[in-house]
Design a protein around this motif. Structure first.
Motif, mmCIF file in Angstrom:
data_model
loop_
_atom_site.group_PDB
_atom_site.id
_atom_site.type_symbol
_atom_site.label_atom_id
_atom_site.label_comp_id
_atom_site.label_asym_id
_atom_site.label_seq_id
_atom_site.Cartn_x
_atom_site.Cartn_y
_atom_site.Cartn_z
ATOM 1 N N GLN A 59 47.326 41.213 29.623
ATOM 2 C CA GLN A 59 48.000 42.042 30.632
ATOM 3 C C GLN A 59 48.075 41.306 31.963
ATOM 4 O OE1 GLN A 59 46.301 45.936 31.142
ATOM 5 N NE2 GLN A 59 47.371 46.289 33.057
ATOM 6 N N ASP A 60 46.970 40.678 32.383
ATOM 7 C CA ASP A 60 46.966 39.936 33.645
ATOM 8 C C ASP A 60 47.974 38.791 33.618
ATOM 9 O OD1 ASP A 60 44.971 41.574 34.677
ATOM 10 O OD2 ASP A 60 43.353 40.158 34.220
ATOM 11 N N HIS A 63 51.518 40.226 33.899
ATOM 12 C CA HIS A 63 51.769 40.884 35.181
ATOM 13 C C HIS A 63 51.627 39.956 36.379
ATOM 14 C CE1 HIS A 63 50.934 45.009 33.218
ATOM 15 N NE2 HIS A 63 52.235 44.797 33.309
#
Length: 98
Positions: A59-60, A63
């Protein structure tokens, strides 16, 4: 899945890193590399919390905004310039003393 230090997940998230690299190249950051992306994430996003689940790391990566990456590159460029500047000043000072 268990929480691990982000370094332990690097091999597992390589496809996500390559995808992010491709995304940044599409918007004009042609010099970007997977290693630079990883270093940026390590030094900015995960600096204060290096223990993550695999899904949190992915996710990091997805994003990560281009602005964060550009700030990271700019700050590191300035650090290099500062050390080069100090080396130049030292060389000039040494030459004047000789």
């Amino acid at each position: 899945m268990e929480r691990k230090h982000v370094r332990e997940w690097k091999e597992h998230v390589y496809p996500a890193l390559k995808s992010k690299e491709s995304e940044f190249k599409l918007i004009g950051y042609n010099e970007i590399t997977v290693d630079e992306l990883w270093r940026c994430l390590m030094e900015t996003i995960w600096k204060s919390n290096p223990e993550k689940y695999l899904h949190e790391i992915v996710q990091d990566i997805f994003h990560l905004p281009a602005s964060t990456y550009m700030n990271f590159i700019t700050v590191n460029a300035l650090k290099v310039d500062d050390s080069d500047l100090m080396a130049s000043i030292q060389a000039v000072t040494n030459n004047e003393q000789s």
